[in-house]
Structures are given as structure tokens and as C-alpha cells.
Design a protein around this motif. Structure first.
Motif, PDB file in Angstrom:
ATOM      1  N   GLY A   1       0.776  -1.244   0.000  1.00  0.00           N
ATOM      2  CA  GLY A   1       0.000   0.000   0.000  1.00  0.00           C
ATOM      3  C   GLY A   1       0.803   1.288   0.000  1.00  0.00           C
ATOM      4  N   ARG A   2       2.108   1.204  -0.291  1.00  0.00           N
ATOM      5  CA  ARG A   2       2.939   2.419  -0.308  1.00  0.00           C
ATOM      6  C   ARG A   2       2.334   3.513  -1.201  1.00  0.00           C
ATOM      7  NH1 ARG A   2       7.025   0.534  -3.450  1.00  0.00           N
ATOM      8  NH2 ARG A   2       5.716   1.270  -5.148  1.00  0.00           N
ATOM      9  N   ASP A   3       2.032   3.147  -2.468  1.00  0.00           N
ATOM     10  CA  ASP A   3       1.524   4.142  -3.412  1.00  0.00           C
ATOM     11  C   ASP A   3       0.099   4.547  -3.066  1.00  0.00           C
ATOM     12  OD1 ASP A   3       3.935   3.860  -4.729  1.00  0.00           O
ATOM     13  OD2 ASP A   3       3.130   2.571  -6.309  1.00  0.00           O
ATOM     14  N   ALA A   4      -0.716   3.569  -2.669  1.00  0.00           N
ATOM     15  CA  ALA A   4      -2.121   3.857  -2.339  1.00  0.00           C
ATOM     16  C   ALA A   4      -2.190   4.879  -1.203  1.00  0.00           C
ATOM     17  CB  ALA A   4      -2.836   2.563  -1.954  1.00  0.00           C
ATOM     18  N   ALA A   5      -1.395   4.670  -0.160  1.00  0.00           N
ATOM     19  CA  ALA A   5      -1.417   5.574   0.994  1.00  0.00           C
ATOM     20  C   ALA A   5      -0.910   6.963   0.606  1.00  0.00           C
ATOM     21  CB  ALA A   5      -0.576   4.990   2.130  1.00  0.00           C
ATOM     22  N   ALA A   6       0.140   7.006  -0.229  1.00  0.00           N
ATOM     23  CA  ALA A   6       0.685   8.305  -0.643  1.00  0.00           C
ATOM     24  C   ALA A   6      -0.339   9.079  -1.470  1.00  0.00           C
ATOM     25  CB  ALA A   6       1.968   8.100  -1.445  1.00  0.00           C
ATOM     26  N   LEU A   7      -1.049   8.381  -2.335  1.00  0.00           N
ATOM     27  CA  LEU A   7      -2.041   9.067  -3.174  1.00  0.00           C
ATOM     28  C   LEU A   7      -3.238   9.514  -2.342  1.00  0.00           C
ATOM     29  CD1 LEU A   7      -1.607   6.784  -6.280  1.00  0.00           C
ATOM     30  CD2 LEU A   7      -1.333   9.281  -6.281  1.00  0.00           C
ATOM     31  N   ALA A   8      -3.609   8.721  -1.348  1.00  0.00           N
ATOM     32  CA  ALA A   8      -4.696   9.132  -0.447  1.00  0.00           C
ATOM     33  C   ALA A   8      -4.280  10.387   0.326  1.00  0.00           C
ATOM     34  CB  ALA A   8      -5.050   7.993   0.504  1.00  0.00           C
ATOM     35  N   ALA A   9      -3.011  10.435   0.724  1.00  0.00           N
ATOM     36  CA  ALA A   9      -2.520  11.608   1.467  1.00  0.00           C
ATOM     37  C   ALA A   9      -2.535  12.863   0.591  1.00  0.00           C
ATOM     38  CB  ALA A   9      -1.104  11.340   1.984  1.00  0.00           C
ATOM     39  N   LEU A  10      -2.492  12.669  -0.723  1.00  0.00           N
ATOM     40  CA  LEU A  10      -2.548  13.810  -1.646  1.00  0.00           C
ATOM     41  C   LEU A  10      -3.992  14.239  -1.921  1.00  0.00           C
ATOM     42  CD1 LEU A  10       0.223  12.732  -4.226  1.00  0.00           C
ATOM     43  CD2 LEU A  10       0.336  14.633  -2.600  1.00  0.00           C
ATOM     44  N   GLY A  11      -4.942  13.542  -1.313  1.00  0.00           N
ATOM     45  CA  GLY A  11      -6.342  13.953  -1.434  1.00  0.00           C
ATOM     46  C   GLY A  11      -7.178  13.122  -2.380  1.00  0.00           C
ATOM     47  N   HIS A  12      -6.593  12.062  -2.934  1.00  0.00           N
ATOM     48  CA  HIS A  12      -7.362  11.227  -3.859  1.00  0.00           C
ATOM     49  C   HIS A  12      -8.156  10.161  -3.094  1.00  0.00           C
ATOM     50  CE1 HIS A  12      -5.224  13.197  -7.058  1.00  0.00           C
ATOM     51  NE2 HIS A  12      -4.045  12.804  -6.588  1.00  0.00           N
ATOM     52  N   ARG A  13      -9.235   9.684  -3.723  1.00  0.00           N
ATOM     53  CA  ARG A  13      -9.990   8.564  -3.142  1.00  0.00           C
ATOM     54  C   ARG A  13      -9.399   7.287  -3.744  1.00  0.00           C
ATOM     55  NH1 ARG A  13     -15.792   9.579  -4.148  1.00  0.00           N
ATOM     56  NH2 ARG A  13     -15.854   7.814  -5.558  1.00  0.00           N
ATOM     57  N   VAL A  14      -8.842   6.431  -2.888  1.00  0.00           N
ATOM     58  CA  VAL A  14      -8.017   5.334  -3.401  1.00  0.00           C
ATOM     59  C   VAL A  14      -8.557   3.971  -2.980  1.00  0.00           C
ATOM     60  CG1 VAL A  14      -5.686   4.379  -3.510  1.00  0.00           C
ATOM     61  CG2 VAL A  14      -5.992   6.841  -3.225  1.00  0.00           C
ATOM     62  N   VAL A  15      -8.677   3.093  -3.974  1.00  0.00           N
ATOM     63  CA  VAL A  15      -8.988   1.687  -3.740  1.00  0.00           C
ATOM     64  C   VAL A  15      -7.702   0.906  -4.011  1.00  0.00           C
ATOM     65  CG1 VAL A  15     -10.362  -0.297  -4.497  1.00  0.00           C
ATOM     66  CG2 VAL A  15     -11.401   1.988  -4.429  1.00  0.00           C
ATOM     67  N   ALA A  16      -7.279   0.114  -3.041  1.00  0.00           N
ATOM     68  CA  ALA A  16      -6.078  -0.717  -3.189  1.00  0.00           C
ATOM     69  C   ALA A  16      -6.523  -2.169  -3.360  1.00  0.00           C
ATOM     70  CB  ALA A  16      -5.189  -0.580  -1.955  1.00  0.00           C
ATOM     71  N   VAL A  17      -6.138  -2.762  -4.481  1.00  0.00           N
ATOM     72  CA  VAL A  17      -6.517  -4.144  -4.776  1.00  0.00           C
ATOM     73  C   VAL A  17      -5.296  -5.026  -4.616  1.00  0.00           C
ATOM     74  CG1 VAL A  17      -7.436  -5.691  -6.544  1.00  0.00           C
ATOM     75  CG2 VAL A  17      -8.271  -3.332  -6.388  1.00  0.00           C
ATOM     76  N   GLU A  18      -5.368  -6.012  -3.744  1.00  0.00           N
ATOM     77  CA  GLU A  18      -4.211  -6.868  -3.501  1.00  0.00           C
ATOM     78  C   GLU A  18      -4.677  -8.288  -3.168  1.00  0.00           C
ATOM     79  OE1 GLU A  18      -0.852  -6.754  -3.865  1.00  0.00           O
ATOM     80  OE2 GLU A  18      -1.082  -8.840  -3.203  1.00  0.00           O
ATOM     81  N   PRO A  19      -4.268  -9.263  -4.023  1.00  0.00           N
ATOM     82  CA  PRO A  19      -4.735 -10.638  -3.814  1.00  0.00           C
ATOM     83  C   PRO A  19      -3.968 -11.429  -2.743  1.00  0.00           C
ATOM     84  CG  PRO A  19      -3.408 -10.511  -5.814  1.00  0.00           C
ATOM     85  CD  PRO A  19      -3.517  -9.121  -5.273  1.00  0.00           C
ATOM     86  N   THR A  20      -2.769 -10.994  -2.394  1.00  0.00           N
ATOM     87  CA  THR A  20      -1.976 -11.757  -1.417  1.00  0.00           C
ATOM     88  C   THR A  20      -2.375 -11.317  -0.005  1.00  0.00           C
ATOM     89  OG1 THR A  20      -0.156 -11.866  -3.001  1.00  0.00           O
ATOM     90  CG2 THR A  20       0.380 -12.338  -0.697  1.00  0.00           C
ATOM     91  N   ASP A  21      -2.961 -12.280   0.736  1.00  0.00           N
ATOM     92  CA  ASP A  21      -3.539 -11.944   2.045  1.00  0.00           C
ATOM     93  C   ASP A  21      -2.535 -11.247   2.961  1.00  0.00           C
ATOM     94  OD1 ASP A  21      -5.912 -13.045   1.264  1.00  0.00           O
ATOM     95  OD2 ASP A  21      -5.565 -14.975   2.249  1.00  0.00           O
ATOM     96  N   GLU A  22      -1.301 -11.796   3.021  1.00  0.00           N
ATOM     97  CA  GLU A  22      -0.301 -11.250   3.954  1.00  0.00           C
ATOM     98  C   GLU A  22      -0.001  -9.788   3.636  1.00  0.00           C
ATOM     99  OE1 GLU A  22      -0.083 -14.029   2.289  1.00  0.00           O
ATOM    100  OE2 GLU A  22       0.295 -15.672   3.692  1.00  0.00           O
ATOM    101  N   LEU A  23       0.165  -9.501   2.341  1.00  0.00           N
ATOM    102  CA  LEU A  23       0.491  -8.120   1.951  1.00  0.00           C
ATOM    103  C   LEU A  23      -0.687  -7.189   2.211  1.00  0.00           C
ATOM    104  CD1 LEU A  23       2.440  -8.691  -1.394  1.00  0.00           C
ATOM    105  CD2 LEU A  23       3.338  -7.682   0.715  1.00  0.00           C
ATOM    106  N   ARG A  24      -1.896  -7.670   1.858  1.00  0.00           N
ATOM    107  CA  ARG A  24      -3.076  -6.812   2.046  1.00  0.00           C
ATOM    108  C   ARG A  24      -3.291  -6.504   3.533  1.00  0.00           C
ATOM    109  NH1 ARG A  24      -6.163  -9.994   0.149  1.00  0.00           N
ATOM    110  NH2 ARG A  24      -7.239 -10.649   2.041  1.00  0.00           N
ATOM    111  N   ARG A  25      -3.163  -7.538   4.372  1.00  0.00           N
ATOM    112  CA  ARG A  25      -3.377  -7.319   5.815  1.00  0.00           C
ATOM    113  C   ARG A  25      -2.292  -6.405   6.391  1.00  0.00           C
ATOM    114  NH1 ARG A  25      -4.512 -13.247   6.310  1.00  0.00           N
ATOM    115  NH2 ARG A  25      -6.698 -13.423   5.742  1.00  0.00           N
ATOM    116  N   LEU A  26      -1.064  -6.607   5.909  1.00  0.00           N
ATOM    117  CA  LEU A  26       0.027  -5.743   6.364  1.00  0.00           C
ATOM    118  C   LEU A  26      -0.243  -4.291   5.965  1.00  0.00           C
ATOM    119  CD1 LEU A  26       2.978  -5.665   7.581  1.00  0.00           C
ATOM    120  CD2 LEU A  26       3.734  -5.665   5.203  1.00  0.00           C
ATOM    121  N   GLY A  27      -0.661  -4.118   4.719  1.00  0.00           N
ATOM    122  CA  GLY A  27      -0.951  -2.768   4.228  1.00  0.00           C
ATOM    123  C   GLY A  27      -2.060  -2.113   5.019  1.00  0.00           C
ATOM    124  N   GLU A  28      -3.100  -2.881   5.311  1.00  0.00           N
ATOM    125  CA  GLU A  28      -4.214  -2.326   6.090  1.00  0.00           C
ATOM    126  C   GLU A  28      -3.719  -1.872   7.456  1.00  0.00           C
ATOM    127  OE1 GLU A  28      -8.248  -4.582   4.687  1.00  0.00           O
ATOM    128  OE2 GLU A  28      -6.734  -5.822   5.657  1.00  0.00           O
TER     129      GLU A  28
END
Ligand SMILES: C[S@@+](CC[C@H](N)C(=O)[O-])C[C@H]1O[C@@H](n2cnc3c(N)ncnc32)[C@H](O)[C@@H]1O
Length: 185
Positions: free
Chosen positions: A36-63
Motif C-alpha cells: 500500500g505504499r503508493d495507495a497511501a501516498a495518493l490518499a494523502a494527496l487527497g485522492h480517493r483510493v482503492v487498493a486491490v491486492e490478492p496476497t492476504d499477507e500483503l493486504r493485511r500488512l498494508g491495512e
């Protein structure tokens, strides 16, 4: 892997194409968002961001590590993305496209079009060089990607080479930015 993903910034990774991201708050989908590095950075810039990630470990870590960033996380994968609802103004695929085989890339580009708002931009990076042991990866060229995208009405805004931020031996990258040919509303 997540340490490596988070060891660089969105601005570093996308520095050559930062000017092609919209300034106004926009709808962004980050396909294969990893941690979620890019997703979080884009959200911080004011965008509405959906992050799609199929690998459970990465998605949970990102959350967890980007909790509070305002990113919506979805467990889904290209090419179907059945649980993802567009339209989006920006479709981001950072270090993802070369993990898809030819048939998946064809279906994936078709799906990206249906997720895209008129005039949407698709920002992708392609990795070239040796395939790490055990990874599912193809060497996908920029010209074949531009040619595939053209079949779906996307035109190239930027195609450029860059070096690997992690300085891995033999690894090179291409950055490709495409724009949907329909006029933005
Ligand atoms: C090299 S990582 C890049 C992660 C993140 N975009 C970044 O730049 O840090 C590739 C990512 O693509 C995801 N991925 C692989 N196949 C995918 C698919 N078919 N659909 C969506 N994501 C996929 C992986 O789970 C992984 O998170």
C-alpha cells in the motif's frame, strides 16, 4: 518483500511521471497494491483510493501499516477484478503487469478499460532482467504494451526507461503512462 516495497517512496518510484498524475482529487485504483505504499501516498494527496491486492499477507500488512490513510482495500486479482467497481480516473499498476501471462494481459487491458473513466490515465511500470527464482514473471516490452493498449483506445503519454532503485544486478524498468482516448467529462 514488504520491507523492500516500503523502503522507497511513491515520489521516488514515480518521479519521472509525477506531472502526469491529476492535481485535483481523483478516483484512483492501485492494482496489485502490495503493502500500500503508493495507495497511501495518493490518499494523502487527497485522492480517493482503492487498493486491490490478492496476497492476504500483503493486504493485511498494508491495512495495518497504513491504517488511517483512508484507503479502501479489496481482495481481488487481475484480470477479472469482479469485486472492483469503477470508474476510476487513474489506474496504477506498479511492478504488476509483467506478472500476468499474455492471455491475462489481454483480458486485463479489456477490464482496465471498463474500469476507466473517459480520459483516465493508466500508470504502469514494467520490470526487465533476470527473473528471481520461483517468481511468475514474463519480460513484457513497452512496445507490445503500447500496442495492446492501442487496441482498447489508450494512447501513450509517456514511455521511458529507468534504473532499479534497489540497484539489483541486471534489473531495469520501463515506465508507461497511457491515456484513455475518450474525452474526459
Ligand atoms: C512486485 S509487487 C508490487 C507491489 C506494489 N505495487 C509496489 O510497487 O510496491 C507485485 C504485486 O502484484 C500482485 N499481483 C500479482 N499477480 C496479481 C494479479 N493477477 N492481480 C493483482 N495483483 C497481482 C502481488 O501480490 C504483489 O503485491
Amino acid at each position: 518483500m514488504a520491507e523492500q516495497y516500503e523502503g522507497v517512496t511513491f515520489a521516488d518510484v514515480h518521479r519521472d511521471v509525477l506531472h502526469l498524475f491529476p492535481d485535483a482529487p481523483s478516483r484512483v485504483v492501485d492494482l496489485g497494491a502490495g503493502s500500500g505504499r503508493d495507495a497511501a501516498a495518493l490518499a494523502a494527496l487527497g485522492h480517493r483510493v482503492v487498493a486491490v491486492e490478492p496476497t492476504d499477507e500483503l493486504r493485511r500488512l498494508g491495512e495495518r501499516i497504513h491504517a488511517g490513510a483512508g484507503v479502501e482495500w479489496v481482495d481481488d486479482s487481475l484480470p477479472e477484478l469482479a469485486g472492483v467497481q469503477g470508474p476510476f480516473d487513474v489506474v496504477l499498476l506498479t511492478a504488476v503487469w509483467m506478472h500476468l501471462d499474455e492471455a491475462e494481459r489481454l483480458a486485463g487491458m479489456r477490464r482496465i478499460l471498463t474500469l476507466s473513466a473517459p480520459g483516465a490515465r493508466v500508470v504502469m511500470t514494467l520490470r526487465h532482467g533476470p527473473v528471481p527464482e520461483g517468481r511468475r514473471m514474463w519480460d513484457v516490452s513497452a512496445p507490445e504494451t503500447v500496442e495492446l493498449a492501442d487496441r482498447f483506445g489508450f494512447r501513450p503519454l509517456y514511455v521511458g526507461a529507468r534504473t532499479d532503485l534497489h540497484a539489483r544486478s541486471g534489473v531495469r524498468w520501463t515506465m508507461v503512462v497511457l491515456e484513455d482516448g475518450r474525452a474526459a467529462s
